[in-house]
Design a protein around this motif. Structure first.
Motif, PDB file in Angstrom:
ATOM      1  N   UNK A 192       0.843  -1.202   0.000  1.00 10.52           N
ATOM      2  CA  UNK A 192       0.000   0.000   0.000  1.00 10.52           C
ATOM      3  C   UNK A 192       0.873   1.243   0.000  1.00 10.52           C
ATOM      4  N   UNK A 193       1.892   1.252   0.837  1.00 12.34           N
ATOM      5  CA  UNK A 193       2.784   2.414   0.903  1.00 12.34           C
ATOM      6  C   UNK A 193       3.511   2.644  -0.410  1.00 12.34           C
ATOM      7  N   UNK A 194       3.989   1.583  -1.024  1.00 14.45           N
ATOM      8  CA  UNK A 194       4.705   1.705  -2.296  1.00 14.45           C
ATOM      9  C   UNK A 194       3.783   2.248  -3.380  1.00 14.45           C
ATOM     10  N   UNK A 195       2.567   1.707  -3.485  1.00 17.80           N
ATOM     11  CA  UNK A 195       1.637   2.188  -4.505  1.00 17.80           C
ATOM     12  C   UNK A 195       1.215   3.622  -4.239  1.00 17.80           C
ATOM     13  N   UNK A 196       1.041   3.990  -2.978  1.00 16.75           N
ATOM     14  CA  UNK A 196       0.683   5.367  -2.646  1.00 16.75           C
ATOM     15  C   UNK A 196       1.767   6.320  -3.129  1.00 16.75           C
ATOM     16  N   UNK A 197       3.008   5.995  -2.844  1.00 12.40           N
ATOM     17  CA  UNK A 197       4.113   6.867  -3.236  1.00 12.40           C
ATOM     18  C   UNK A 197       4.256   6.932  -4.750  1.00 12.40           C
ATOM     19  N   UNK A 198       4.027   5.826  -5.426  1.00  9.80           N
ATOM     20  CA  UNK A 198       4.165   5.789  -6.878  1.00  9.80           C
ATOM     21  C   UNK A 198       3.134   6.676  -7.567  1.00  9.80           C
ATOM     22  N   UNK A 199       1.948   6.765  -7.021  1.00  4.62           N
ATOM     23  CA  UNK A 199       0.889   7.530  -7.666  1.00  4.62           C
ATOM     24  C   UNK A 199       0.680   8.904  -7.059  1.00  4.62           C
ATOM     25  N   UNK A 200       1.417   9.249  -6.046  1.00  4.46           N
ATOM     26  CA  UNK A 200       1.255  10.544  -5.387  1.00  4.46           C
ATOM     27  C   UNK A 200       2.187  11.556  -6.046  1.00  4.46           C
ATOM     28  N   UNK A 201       1.770  12.103  -7.157  1.00  3.28           N
ATOM     29  CA  UNK A 201       2.562  13.090  -7.878  1.00  3.28           C
ATOM     30  C   UNK A 201       2.098  14.487  -7.497  1.00  3.28           C
ATOM     31  N   UNK A 202       3.028  15.412  -7.498  1.00  2.00           N
ATOM     32  CA  UNK A 202       2.691  16.808  -7.308  1.00  2.00           C
ATOM     33  C   UNK A 202       2.080  17.312  -8.611  1.00  2.00           C
ATOM     34  N   UNK A 203       0.891  17.901  -8.550  1.00  2.00           N
ATOM     35  CA  UNK A 203       0.222  18.424  -9.738  1.00  2.00           C
ATOM     36  C   UNK A 203       0.458  19.926  -9.803  1.00  2.00           C
ATOM     37  N   UNK A 204       0.932  20.387 -10.968  1.00  2.00           N
ATOM     38  CA  UNK A 204       1.231  21.801 -11.148  1.00  2.00           C
ATOM     39  C   UNK A 204       0.665  22.288 -12.473  1.00  2.00           C
ATOM     40  N   UNK A 205       0.578  23.592 -12.619  1.00  2.00           N
ATOM     41  CA  UNK A 205       0.286  24.208 -13.906  1.00  2.00           C
ATOM     42  C   UNK A 205       1.618  24.333 -14.649  1.00  2.00           C
ATOM     43  N   UNK A 206       1.583  24.283 -15.965  1.00  2.00           N
ATOM     44  CA  UNK A 206       2.807  24.337 -16.769  1.00  2.00           C
ATOM     45  C   UNK A 206       3.657  25.568 -16.439  1.00  2.00           C
ATOM     46  N   UNK A 207       3.024  26.699 -16.137  1.00  2.00           N
ATOM     47  CA  UNK A 207       3.774  27.915 -15.839  1.00  2.00           C
ATOM     48  C   UNK A 207       4.608  27.809 -14.566  1.00  2.00           C
ATOM     49  N   UNK A 208       4.318  26.811 -13.716  1.00  2.00           N
ATOM     50  CA  UNK A 208       5.080  26.593 -12.483  1.00  2.00           C
ATOM     51  C   UNK A 208       6.309  25.703 -12.701  1.00  2.00           C
ATOM     52  N   UNK A 209       6.504  25.180 -13.898  1.00  2.00           N
ATOM     53  CA  UNK A 209       7.580  24.228 -14.185  1.00  2.00           C
ATOM     54  C   UNK A 209       8.968  24.720 -13.770  1.00  2.00           C
ATOM     55  N   UNK A 210       9.320  25.993 -13.988  1.00  2.00           N
ATOM     56  CA  UNK A 210      10.677  26.431 -13.604  1.00  2.00           C
ATOM     57  C   UNK A 210      10.971  26.258 -12.105  1.00  2.00           C
ATOM     58  N   UNK A 211       9.955  26.207 -11.280  1.00  2.00           N
ATOM     59  CA  UNK A 211      10.156  26.036  -9.834  1.00  2.00           C
ATOM     60  C   UNK A 211      10.255  24.557  -9.440  1.00  2.00           C
ATOM     61  N   UNK A 212      10.149  23.660 -10.417  1.00  2.00           N
ATOM     62  CA  UNK A 212      10.140  22.218 -10.110  1.00  2.00           C
ATOM     63  C   UNK A 212      11.188  21.444 -10.900  1.00  2.00           C
ATOM     64  N   UNK A 213      12.296  22.109 -11.242  1.00  2.00           N
ATOM     65  CA  UNK A 213      13.359  21.429 -11.974  1.00  2.00           C
ATOM     66  C   UNK A 213      13.876  20.258 -11.124  1.00  2.00           C
ATOM     67  N   UNK A 214      14.029  19.104 -11.749  1.00  2.00           N
ATOM     68  CA  UNK A 214      14.469  17.837 -11.151  1.00  2.00           C
ATOM     69  C   UNK A 214      13.364  17.134 -10.350  1.00  2.00           C
ATOM     70  N   UNK A 215      12.191  17.747 -10.244  1.00  2.00           N
ATOM     71  CA  UNK A 215      11.069  17.092  -9.567  1.00  2.00           C
ATOM     72  C   UNK A 215      10.274  16.278 -10.577  1.00  2.00           C
ATOM     73  N   UNK A 216       9.675  15.201 -10.112  1.00  2.00           N
ATOM     74  CA  UNK A 216       8.732  14.456 -10.938  1.00  2.00           C
ATOM     75  C   UNK A 216       7.348  14.957 -10.571  1.00  2.00           C
ATOM     76  N   UNK A 217       6.647  15.486 -11.554  1.00  2.00           N
ATOM     77  CA  UNK A 217       5.356  16.136 -11.333  1.00  2.00           C
ATOM     78  C   UNK A 217       4.364  15.723 -12.414  1.00  2.00           C
ATOM     79  N   UNK A 218       3.127  16.108 -12.216  1.00  2.00           N
ATOM     80  CA  UNK A 218       2.136  16.077 -13.280  1.00  2.00           C
ATOM     81  C   UNK A 218       1.844  17.530 -13.614  1.00  2.00           C
ATOM     82  N   UNK A 219       2.258  17.941 -14.802  1.00  2.00           N
ATOM     83  CA  UNK A 219       2.088  19.328 -15.244  1.00  2.00           C
ATOM     84  C   UNK A 219       0.956  19.397 -16.258  1.00  2.00           C
TER      85      UNK A 219
END
Length: 152
Positions: A44-71
């Motif tokens: 459960x913990x592994x699946x939670x972490x795998x699907x728990x992405x930070x969701x951002x708007x595309x304009x926020x991308x410069x603040x999330x370099x090297x992060x894995x996100x859903x833009x």
């Protein structure tokens, strides 16, 4: 000491909570089926972490370099690089003023039923992946067609 980037702390906290739950479960002496419960809680913990992405708007991308996100954002323009078969999607603005570039290499383009430059043209999309920088602009390189979806 450097402050963790947005999103990074979330993953650390999630893993720390999961680890504590797993260790607590493991240390209970009178628990029946201890190993089975440990395995279930770990999964459960592994699946939670795998699907728990930070969701951002595309304009926020410069603040999330090297992060894995859903833009998410609007595809303003597309380009097919004829020499390589690679497709570029410009999110949040027309090239060269885009907020985020989505790079889809030729091998991945073949995974789509409809070419991505047509399927996603002028639509809203959400892309999941690691944000990197190329020539001063944020980009996500798609390695699997499942990383990009039409936004609802």
């Amino acid at each position: 000491m450097a402050q963790p980037k947005a999103g990074s702390k979330f993953y650390f906290d999630l893993w720390q909570i999961c680890l504590n739950v797993v260790l607590f479960t493991f240390n209970l002496n009178k628990m029946k089926h201890k190993v089975s419960r440990l395995i279930i809680i770990s999964m459960v913990c592994i699946f939670q972490a795998a699907y728990a992405q930070t969701r951002i708007e595309a304009k926020e991308a410069p603040r999330h370099i090297k992060d894995t996100v859903t833009a998410c954002g609007k595809v303003y323009s597309t380009k097919v690089i004829q020499s390589t078969g690679m497709v570029l999607l410009n999110i949040g603005g027309y090239y060269p003023n885009q907020d985020l570039t989505v790079v889809i290499k030729a091998a991945v383009v073949k995974q789509f039923k409809t070419p991505p430059n047509i399927e996603f043209s002028n639509g809203q999309v959400c892309i999941t992946g690691a944000i990197t920088i190329f020539k001063g602009k944020p980009e996500i390189i798609i390695t699997n067609s499942q990383q990009i979806k039409k936004a609802s």
